[in-house]
Every structure is written in structure tokens, then in C-alpha cells.
Design an enzyme around this catalytic site. Structure first.
Site, short mmCIF file in Angstrom:
data_model
loop_
_atom_site.label_atom_id
_atom_site.label_comp_id
_atom_site.label_asym_id
_atom_site.label_seq_id
_atom_site.Cartn_x
_atom_site.Cartn_y
_atom_site.Cartn_z
NE ARG A 142 -16.15 12.29 13.50
CZ ARG A 142 -16.15 13.52 14.03
NH1 ARG A 142 -15.12 13.98 14.73
NH2 ARG A 142 -17.22 14.28 13.89
CG ASP A 149 -18.46 11.99 16.24
OD1 ASP A 149 -19.40 12.26 15.48
OD2 ASP A 149 -17.82 12.86 16.86
CG HIS A 200 -21.31 14.70 16.58
ND1 HIS A 200 -20.77 14.64 15.32
CD2 HIS A 200 -21.30 16.01 16.92
CE1 HIS A 200 -20.45 15.87 14.91
NE2 HIS A 200 -20.77 16.72 15.86
CD GLU A 214 -20.20 20.40 15.13
OE1 GLU A 214 -19.66 21.25 14.41
OE2 GLU A 214 -19.80 19.22 15.20
CD1 TRP A 266 -17.44 23.60 21.35
CD2 TRP A 266 -16.66 23.63 19.26
NE1 TRP A 266 -18.50 23.37 20.52
CE2 TRP A 266 -18.06 23.38 19.22
CE3 TRP A 266 -15.96 23.68 18.05
CZ2 TRP A 266 -18.77 23.20 18.04
CZ3 TRP A 266 -16.67 23.50 16.86
CH2 TRP A 266 -18.04 23.26 16.86
CG ASP A 295 -8.73 19.65 13.52
OD1 ASP A 295 -8.47 20.72 14.13
OD2 ASP A 295 -9.89 19.31 13.24
CD GLU A 319 -13.34 15.39 11.53
OE1 GLU A 319 -12.21 15.54 12.07
OE2 GLU A 319 -14.36 15.99 11.91
C1 ACM Z 1 -16.43 20.21 18.08
O1 ACM Z 1 -15.37 20.52 17.52
N1 ACM Z 1 -17.50 19.87 17.35
C2 ACM Z 1 -16.55 20.18 19.52
#
Ligand code: ACM
Ligand code: ZN
Length: 536
Positions: free
Chosen positions: A165, A194, A267, A331, A397, A424, A475
Site C-alpha cells: 500500500r 497486494d 489481493h 479476503e 487475524w 494501524d 493504507e
Molecule cells: C488481513 O488483515 N486482511 C489479513
């Protein structure tokens, strides 16, 4: 046991008990297993010799550190020199009283003696010694005499950094590794790919650096607040294979293993921008300019997708000598797979009932490929869905349940639940005073209080919890000084959660030690959040 020895042992045990109640007030983070402060000092100057095995990288590291930071030049020998004060580093692999990464650090007026079972242990003793040095640059350093016995609770003491990012230079990565070493972390999880940028040179696929490493612009702030505005500036960067070799060597000198992450099947838009033939639709795509989760993912029905990824992984394995490769897995929306003839044909031929099982098929195929090359694969906890691949490790996570489920299936686990392992998030309730963050609230005290071992895990499965990791997703973190601000001091708190015996932990004492310790961060020009200094 002779009587004088017994008396000394009783005295040391008494001191340990007294100190354990409040911990030490020496600037050591993470707090060691046992610290006994003694009543004398060692004076370190050019006349001191380091006595160490000829090949001791740790002796070389200490010598370079003292020269760079204090202008003190020590000479190194393998044999004691009479009449010289010395720093003695000895490795005793057969000493069963020493933990694998543990050490003894004994400082008296005559010598500094480091004893460890492994070179990693002696490296951690040196980090403790560095924390005990006065921060002012001077030719003669006064060091408090102490007797320290130490060793970690967990094997996996990780920090992650998202370099997709936003991109951070080789020097910045090395500074991150220095900070990790100072707090005895031993795993750097390097998020290299990513949707918004591919950051690793792959010789076989030059378009990954030519096209995938650059996005045409970047969204400004949170779109819901800014009305979806973009900065209009191309943004890019990547690490050449030579850069990576240097960084791997730098990490290895600091006993840090780098775990590269190559994201799949989701991703992956940046990679698909250059090689759209490995998607379900054929594209076209561009590296994303906004954050979030994309529907565009690698096609699981196309054998050439696997050849592409295997060729990439061949180069990744050659660059990273460590045991672990992270393949993401988080994701991954299934919309494209549901509509793709090739993906659906794969499901039929492999008797897969759901798209989650198709992701499991994808992961198992890659895990098999990497296992045959001697690697252990790690994935985010989504890799549990549809069935866990044999031998794969899980990084939990989305809370801790994924980790618990994996351990219950005899798989190794790294804990990294959003709360409190995502750095973050805001660290203060007073958001107005903080730089913009992704959201959430994850204060220093929560990180400090973290215990990676889930309470509800069956005791005989505890061995599967290798440790934990702090994640810095970038990000909303465009420069390295901001990375430091988000990572510190939360990584100091995590270091203590991973290294120190929970019985020796005490938040107020941690804050006092951290306050003393922060002077060292100041001399190293580290931009940490200073809120804790108000609490001491
Ligand atoms: C994640 O935070 N998408 C692993
Ligand atoms: Zn497909």
C-alpha cells in the site's frame, strides 16, 4: 552445596522475589526473567577487549555498534589478555540450563560475561547490554553491574510491514529490522504484494515490476469523508533481487527470519494488471488506487495460473532462505469463480461442493508445491475454510478462533488478532490529535495486557501456539516516520507479551522502563508516540 553458596543462592532468590513484585527499573524492554542489580560499575572504553569465538558475528555486531554510536573501538581476540578488562562471549550448546534463545549476562567491575547456548542467545544478551549503555556519546561508558538470566516465552516474535500500500526504502526496512532486534523480535513478515502494488522483482515476469509496481494515483483519506478524491500522482517502487539479498543478510545478522508474503488467490489485482490471462475474466485491470477487497482474483480453474505462481515462488524461495513462505489467502471473494467456466469445471472434476473448497484446493496445491521444496506455508485464517492443507500454519487475524481451530487440528499457529495485534488502529481515544488512521482503537495498555495463549485452548494443544505478531498495514501510513509512530511503543509492549514470563509483567513498571528506554529511541531518531511519557 557449600554453605556460602547456599547463602548466596538464598540472597539471590530473595532479591528476585523482591524485584519480581515490581520488576526492575533498569531500562530493559522486554523485562528479563531475572535481574539482580549489583553495587559496582563496569567502565567501557577503547582499552576493553572482546573475547569471543573467531567467527562470532555477535562480537562483530557489538564492535560495529559501539564504534558507530560512541566512537569506541574495541579489539576482538579469541583468548583472554591478562590485565585487560574484557567482554567475554561464550557459547555453551550443552548447557541445558540455558533456553535455546536464552542467555546469562553478568556485569561486574572487571568483566562483562555473556553465556548462551546459541549465537541467537548471545545476540539477545548484546541487545540487553546496549539498553544498559548510557545514551550520551562519550569515550568511557559507565555500566551498572547486574546479573541477568533471560530467555523468551514464545518462539515466534513477529512484526509485519505492508510495503504494498505504501513502499518503504531499503534503509527504512533496515531501520525497522534494527528496532525489531532491539526488542528481541525474530520474525519479519514482509507483505510484498497486494492489489495496489507488487514490490518484488521476479526475473521471469518483468511486467510485475514494470506495470504491477505502479498505480496511477492514490485515494486521499477516507472516501466517505473526502468524497472520493485522488491525488493524481503515480505511486510506485519495488525491491530488486539485489536489494532483497542485502536485506535478508542484514536480518540474518540480527537473528531475524524474513517471511515473505505473496498474496493469492485474492489481493492480486496488481499482478493481474500485468498478467490478466491468470484471472477468470481476462481483464483488463490496473493496480488499484483505492483500498479494500476486490472481486478480481486469480483463476483457480486455469492450470497456467498455477505454473505462473510456481515460477514466482521458485524465485521467492531462492531469495529467502528461511523456512516459511506466507501465501496470504485472506479476503478472497468468490464471485468470479462462481461465474467462471474453468473454475466450475475444476470444481466438478475435483468433486468440490463449494467455492470455499475450491480455495482449499488452490491452497493445498500451492502448499504441496512449496512443501516439496522444503518450505512451511503460512496463510491467514481463511485457509481453514473448505479444509486446511496438510502441514500449513495458520495466522489468526479475525480474532483467535481460527488459531484455536487450527491448533485443535494439530496445525501450528501464529496469533495476530486485530485486537490487539493491529498497529494501524488509533492508539489514543483523542483522534483529533492523532494522524489519520484506518479506524479502531488499540491502546498501548491493551497490547501490553495481551496473552497469546487462548484461555480456552486445551493445555495439551498449547505447543501449537508458536507466538504472535504485530501487523502494520499501511493504507493510511504514507511515510516511514509515520510507520514508526504507529509501531512504537506498541511493539515494545508486544515484545514483552512474547518474551517475558506473564508473572514478571507489570504495566506501571513497563511504563517506567519504557520512559528510560525512550532516550535511546531519541538518539536513534525514532518517531514514537510519546503519550506514555505523561503517565510515568
Ligand atoms: C488481513 O488483515 N486482511 C489479513
Ligand atoms: Zn476462473
Amino acid at each position: 552445596m557449600e554453605k556460602p553458596q547456599l547463602t548466596l543462592l538464598c540472597f539471590l532468590l530473595f532479591l528476585k522475589t523482591v524485584l519480581a513484585s515490581g520488576g526492575t527499573k533498569l531500562p530493559i524492554v522486554p523485562e528479563p526473567s531475572s535481574v539482580v542489580a549489583l553495587k559496582s560499575n563496569f567502565f567501557l572504553s577503547d582499552s576493553v577487549a572482546i573475547i569471543a569465538p573467531a567467527d562470532s558475528g555477535e562480537a562483530a555486531y557489538l564492535r560495529a555498534y559501539l564504534e558507530k554510536n560512541y566512537g569506541i573501538k574495541l579489539h576482538t581476540t579469541t583468548k583472554p589478555i591478562s590485565g585487560h578488562k574484557s567482554i567475554i562471549i561464550s557459547i555453551e550448546p550443552k548447557d541445558t540450563a540455558l533456553k535455546e534463545e536464552g542467555y546469562l549476562l553478568n556485569i561486574s567491575s572487571d568483566e562483562i560475561r555473556i553465556t548462551a547456548a546459541t549465537s541467537a542467545g548471545s545476540f539477545y544478551a548484546i541487545q540487553t547490554l546496549i539498553q544498559l549503555l548510557p545514551v550520551e556519546r562519550q569515550p568511557r561508558l559507565k555500566i551498572h553491574a547486574v546479573a541477568i538470566t533471560d530467555g523468551p516465552q514464545y518462539k515466534w516474535r513477529g512484526m509485519h510491514l505492508d510495503c504494498s500500500r505504501h513502499f518503504f526504502s531499503k534503509d527504512e526496512i533496515e531501520k525497522y529490522l534494527d528496532l525489531m532486534a532491539l526488542y528481541k523480535f525474530n520474525i519479519f513478515h514482509w507483505h510484498l504484494t497486494d492489489d495496489q502494488g507488487w514490490r518484488i522483482e521476479i526475473k521471469k515476469y518483468p511486467l510485475l515490476t514494470k506495470i504491477s509496481s505502479t498505480r496511477k494515483e492514490t485515494v486521499i483519506g477516507h472516501p466517505k469523508d473526502t468524497g472520493n478524491k485522488f491525488d493524481g500522482k503515480p505511486y510506485g517502487g519495488y525491491y530488486s533481487q539485489d536489494d532483497i539479498k542485502e536485506i535478508v543478510a542484514y536480518a540474518s545478522q540480527r537473528h531475524i527470519t524474513i517471511v515473505p508474503e505473496i498474496e493469492m488467490p485474492g489481493h492480486s489485482v496488481a499482478a493481474l494488471a500485468a498478467y490478466p490471462q491468470y484471472s477468470c475474466t481476462g481483464g483488463p485491470f490496473e493496480p488499484l488506487t483505492v483500498w479494500g477487497v476486490s472481486n478480481e482474483v486469480f483463476c483457480a480453474g486455469n492450470d497456467s495460473t498455477f505454473s505462473f505462481l510456481e515460477n514466482i515462488l521458485n524465485e521467492v524461495c531462492a531469495l529467502f532462505p528461511g523456512k516459511y513462505i506466507h501465501i496470504g489467502g485472506d479476503e478472497c471473494p468468490k464471485d468470479r469463480w462462481k461465474a467462471c467456466m474453468k473454475c466450475q469445471a475444476r470444481m466438478k472434476n475435483e468433486h468440490l461442493k463449494t467455492e470455499e473448497e475450491l480455495q482449499s484446493y488452490f491452497t493445498k496445491r500451492i502448499v504441496k508445491y512449496l512443501s516439496d521444496k522444503g518450505k512451511t506455508v503460512i496463510g491467514w485464517d481463511e485457509i481453514l475454510e473448505g479444509g486446511l492443507a496438510p502441514g500449513a500454519m495458520v495466522m489468526s487475524w479475525r480474532g483467535t478462533q481460527g488459531g484455536i481451530d487450527a491448533a485443535n487440528q494439530d496445525h501450528y499457529v501464529v496469533m495476530s488478532p486485530g485486537k490487539p495485534c493491529y498497529f494501524d488502529h488509533y492508539q489514543s481515544k483523542n483522534r483529533e490529535k492523532e494522524p489519520l488512521a484506518i479506524g479502531g482503537y488499540n491502546p498501548l495498555s491493551a497490547v501490553y495486557g495481551y496473552n497469546p495463549m487462548p484461555k480456552k485452548l486445551n493445555p495439551y494443544r498449547r505447543e501449537y501456539i508458536l507466538g504472535a505478531q504485530g501487523n502494520v498495514w499501511t493504507e493510511y501510513i504514507p511515510d516511514f516516520s509515520h510507520v514508526e509512530y504507529m509501531a512504537l511503543p506498541r511493539m515494545c509492549a508486544l515484545a514483552e507479551a512474547l518474551w517475558t514470563d506473564p508473572e514478571n509483567k507489570n504495566y506501571n513498571n513497563f511504563i517506567s522502563r519504557l520512559s528510560l528506554q525512550s532516550k535511546l529511541l531519541d538518539t536513534q531518531n525514532v518517531n514514537y508516540d510519546k503519550e506514555f511519557l505523561k503517565k510515568k
